[in-house]
Scaffold this motif. Structure first.
Motif, PDB file in Angstrom:
ATOM      1  N   TRP A 188      22.177   2.133  35.694  1.00  0.00           N
ATOM      2  CA  TRP A 188      21.165   1.545  36.577  1.00  0.00           C
ATOM      3  C   TRP A 188      20.209   2.603  37.104  1.00  0.00           C
ATOM      4  O   TRP A 188      19.025   2.350  37.241  1.00  0.00           O
ATOM      5  N   ARG A 239      16.956   4.879  33.572  1.00  0.00           N
ATOM      6  CA  ARG A 239      16.670   3.939  32.490  1.00  0.00           C
ATOM      7  C   ARG A 239      15.508   4.387  31.606  1.00  0.00           C
ATOM      8  O   ARG A 239      14.958   3.579  30.855  1.00  0.00           O
ATOM      9  N   HIS A 296      10.889  -3.318  36.742  1.00  0.00           N
ATOM     10  CA  HIS A 296      11.423  -1.979  36.503  1.00  0.00           C
ATOM     11  C   HIS A 296      11.329  -1.198  37.796  1.00  0.00           C
ATOM     12  O   HIS A 296      10.351  -1.346  38.526  1.00  0.00           O
ATOM     13  N   GLY A 300      24.486  -4.415  28.814  1.00  0.00           N
ATOM     14  CA  GLY A 300      23.314  -3.577  29.082  1.00  0.00           C
ATOM     15  C   GLY A 300      22.927  -3.583  30.547  1.00  0.00           C
ATOM     16  O   GLY A 300      22.491  -2.580  31.095  1.00  0.00           O
ATOM     17  N   GLU A 301      23.098  -4.715  31.212  1.00  0.00           N
ATOM     18  CA  GLU A 301      22.638  -4.851  32.596  1.00  0.00           C
ATOM     19  C   GLU A 301      23.703  -4.502  33.627  1.00  0.00           C
ATOM     20  O   GLU A 301      23.363  -4.089  34.731  1.00  0.00           O
ATOM     21  N   ARG A 329      27.433  -3.113  33.061  1.00  0.00           N
ATOM     22  CA  ARG A 329      28.752  -2.720  32.545  1.00  0.00           C
ATOM     23  C   ARG A 329      29.515  -1.815  33.495  1.00  0.00           C
ATOM     24  O   ARG A 329      30.723  -1.656  33.381  1.00  0.00           O
ATOM     25  N   SER A 341      15.490  -5.938  30.805  1.00  0.00           N
ATOM     26  CA  SER A 341      14.920  -4.630  30.459  1.00  0.00           C
ATOM     27  C   SER A 341      15.782  -3.800  29.521  1.00  0.00           C
ATOM     28  O   SER A 341      15.262  -2.940  28.812  1.00  0.00           O
ATOM     29  N   SER A 342      17.091  -4.037  29.486  1.00  0.00           N
ATOM     30  CA  SER A 342      17.922  -3.218  28.596  1.00  0.00           C
ATOM     31  C   SER A 342      17.597  -3.480  27.130  1.00  0.00           C
ATOM     32  O   SER A 342      17.985  -2.706  26.262  1.00  0.00           O
ATOM     33  N   ASN A 363      19.224   2.045  28.075  1.00  0.00           N
ATOM     34  CA  ASN A 363      20.346   1.153  27.767  1.00  0.00           C
ATOM     35  C   ASN A 363      20.203   0.451  26.423  1.00  0.00           C
ATOM     36  O   ASN A 363      21.141  -0.211  25.978  1.00  0.00           O
TER      37      ASN A 363
END
Lengths: 242, 400
Positions: free
Chosen positions: A127, A130, A152, B268-269, B271, B311-312, B319
């Motif tokens: 997180w 990125r 974002h 991806g968001e 984990r 976004s991942s 990611n």
């Protein structure tokens, strides 16, 4: 007799060539790293930083002539690297813990003092980090961070105070809405850009530091860019309207 | 088991030696409640490798039994129906599970590999049992597109009544514009056939349906004959299907099952073990709620890969390698997290986990400023957790 002289001359020439090649190689900064497929970040000359590139799967490589090596620090692969505008410092991310990629550290390597300083660490890299690392001036770096759906985060890190602030990019929340990106910067100012921000970079020109937003449409085609001048405590929109 | 009435879920294991596109054909019979003296009658549904099919388009309350690829005794009244599941299958073991409620009779089952993709012809030459309007054949396309199809059928006249065949594709009846009174029955026998005899017609339909779950239903009235059904899958070529054990993407997220693509999104968001399961489930439901909302596409992979929404999946996102191949790091912690997210994704899709957000379709984490789209909206759900800095963070969920 002539043939014997010729053979001796050939032997001397080959020997001289061998010695010359070895002498040349011994002056290379990465001669020690030739023994494996990695090169430590401190073994790369400043002039060779243009030979560093981002590989697949969040890796960093050094490629010069026929040599290609993965760049490491403390025997751990780097995930991102950037040279400061003054070319005196290198910032890079790496995963210090072999057991997990969720731990990540940002290290500043001072090329002239040959010192390393860890200025940022997280145990929530998926997180907190990125995107690639970018310098804005010699005191600030930024990188993307998680936000949620259709947005974002952008983290600004002051490398002296080690403090972070977050900006946010917001995209159309529903499909088929106009291609616009809303940007709330680190200093509380808000902007709206025509297009979807595809990538964010930094560039230094004539001693001035800019943040550059690359814009695209829904089809993924470029629709231009938007530039902001970074002054250390503000961003100024310097894009020329079409 | 074939020919016998089953009253309990019956798993049947089968093994595939070659990856490819397969047809799993099942013929079964269900009685109505009136005949049996029980409320609701017999019903049967089938799961292949845990894939639970539901209605198209999705409705608020998922249906698993009253759908085309299931057997409903009230409709069938004891007559047989054949469901042909068409899907790519990986080499290895698979499980076909019959789930009767309370009972059903399985009459036939077969598994056929197709080599001549994208054109697939089913030579059936089957005459329906005599009976009134009811479902007869269903072709359930699992994770497949459909460019066009052709159906070859014969109808005849019998004394006072004739045969009819109805074609329904993803819930839409193909109308017979030549006969207003019988417009829902594309193949329709007329009294004139007393003299002219049976009528055989092959009809083609171009649909251009996107890759996903698609149903083709044929209903019979009286006893028509179905000679063949030919499906054209367009530019589809069967790729390996990513699985829980082998999740590396094929280069096209459209090749994923719903469970795998949703698991990729959750991996991806969310984990990291700092994210509580409650949040993981809520984020999964944000995606499912979009799939069920007409403003978004109705396929999981399309919702998830909509540019800038998750976004991942963006090119260049740190990611992205993790969603392309969740096991790329070969680290135990990632393998454990992947298996866990697959379990949650499957349970969300199959409604074994309820929606804690009550309909949210957006979320953000308050570690950063409020995104523009959330500024004038009220969150309908929130989850607080302890972040990496050992401070409280909150994830807000919105229904826009």
């Amino acid at each position: 007799m002539r043939k014997k002289h010729f053979l001796v001359a050939c032997f001397i020439a080959v020997l001289a060539g061998f010695i010359a090649v070895n002498l040349l190689l011994s002056q290379s900064p990465y001669i020690e790293a030739l023994s494996d497929d990695t090169i430590d970040v401190s073994d790369i000359n400043i002039s060779d930083y243009l030979f560093i590139f981002k590989g697949e799967q969040n890796t960093v490589f050094f490629r010069k002539n026929t040599i290609e090596k993965q760049v490491v620090y403390d025997n751990k692969p780097l995930t991102s690297i950037a040279l400061s505008p003054s070319q005196m410092q290198v910032g890079f991310f790496y995963h210090p813990n072999d057991a997990t990629t969720e731990e990540a550290s940002l290290v500043i390597y001072n090329l002239y003092e040959n010192t390393f300083q860890k200025i940022y660490h997280t145990t929530f890299a998926s997180w907190d980090i990125r995107g690639a690392l970018y310098w804005l001036d010699d005191a600030h770096v930024f990188f993307k961070r998680h936000c949620g759906t259709s947005c974002h985060g952008l983290t600004l890190l002051n490398i002296k105070s080690k403090s972070t602030t977050h900006a946010v990019l917001s995209f159309p929340p529903l499909p088929d809405m106009p291609e616009k990106t809303h940007f709330k910067d680190w200093f509380g100012n808000e902007y709206e850009m025509e297009g979807l921000v595809d990538d964010v970079r930094s560039v230094t020109e004539n001693g001035l530091h800019y943040m550059v937003f690359m814009l695209k449409n829904y089809e993924g085609n470029s629709v231009g860019q938007k530039r902001f001048l970074f002054t250390g405590d503000a961003l100024e929109d310097v894009s020329i309207s079409p | 088991m074939l020919g016998k009435k089953i009253t309990e879920p019956e798993p049947v294991e089968f093994e595939i030696t070659t990856f490819g596109l397969y047809a799993v054909s099942i013929t079964a019979r269900c009685q109505s409640g009136k005949l049996l003296g029980i409320r609701g009658g017999e019903n049967l549904r089938v799961e292949i490798d845990g894939i639970t099919l539901r209605e198209i388009p999705p409705e608020d309350k998922p249906q698993y039994v009253d759908i085309p690829p299931a057997w409903n005794g009230t409709q069938l009244k004891g007559l047989s129906k054949t469901v042909i599941f068409l899907l790519p299958l990986n080499k290895g073991k698979h499980i076909l599970k019959y789930i009767p409620k309370p009972s059903a009779t399985i009459e036939q089952y077969s598994i056929t590999l197709f080599h001549n993709v994208p054109n697939i012809t089913f030579d059936l030459n089957n005459q329906a049992e005599d009976g009134d309007r009811r479902p007869w054949y269903t072709f359930a396309l699992v994770n497949l597109p459909l460019h066009s199809l052709s159906v070859d059928a014969t109808v005849n006249w019998h004394w006072f009544d004739g045969d009819d065949v109805k074609l329904i594709i993803d819930g839409q009846i193909e109308e017979n514009f030549e006969n207003k009174r019988w417009k829902d029955w594309f193949w329709h026998a007329t009294v004139g056939q007393v003299f002219s005899g049976q009528k055989r017609e092959q009809q083609s339909f171009t649909k251009n349906l996107q890759k996903g779950i698609n149903y083709i239903e044929l209903w019979a009235d009286r006893m028509p004959i179905l000679h063949s059904v030919t499906l054209n899958l367009g530019d589809f070529t069967p790729n390996r299907i990513p699985s829980v054990d082998d999740p590396e993407w094929t280069g096209d997220f459209g090749d994923d099952t719903d469970q795998i693509i949703l698991a990729r999104a959750l991996f991806g968001e969310a984990r990291n073990t700092l994210v509580p399961d409650e949040a993981r489930i809520a984020i999964g439901w944000v995606i499912r709620n979009r799939v069920e909302d007409s403003r978004w596409p109705d396929k999981y992979y399309q919702v998830i890969t909509t540019p800038e929404h998750v976004s991942s999946f963006n090119e260049g996102d740190e990611n992205r390698p993790y969603v392309e191949d969740p096991l790329q790091t070969h680290k135990d912690i990632d393998q454990g997290a992947w298996i866990h997210t697959c379990d949650i994704a499957g349970k969300i899709i199959n409604s074994k986990l309820s929606d804690p957000t009550k309909g949210a379709n957006h979320y953000y984490d308050d570690s950063i400023n409020t995104p523009g789209w959330a500024r004038n909206e009220k969150p309908i759900f929130k989850i607080t957790y302890i972040n990496a800095s050992q401070t409280e963070s909150t994830i807000y969920f919105y229904r826009l």
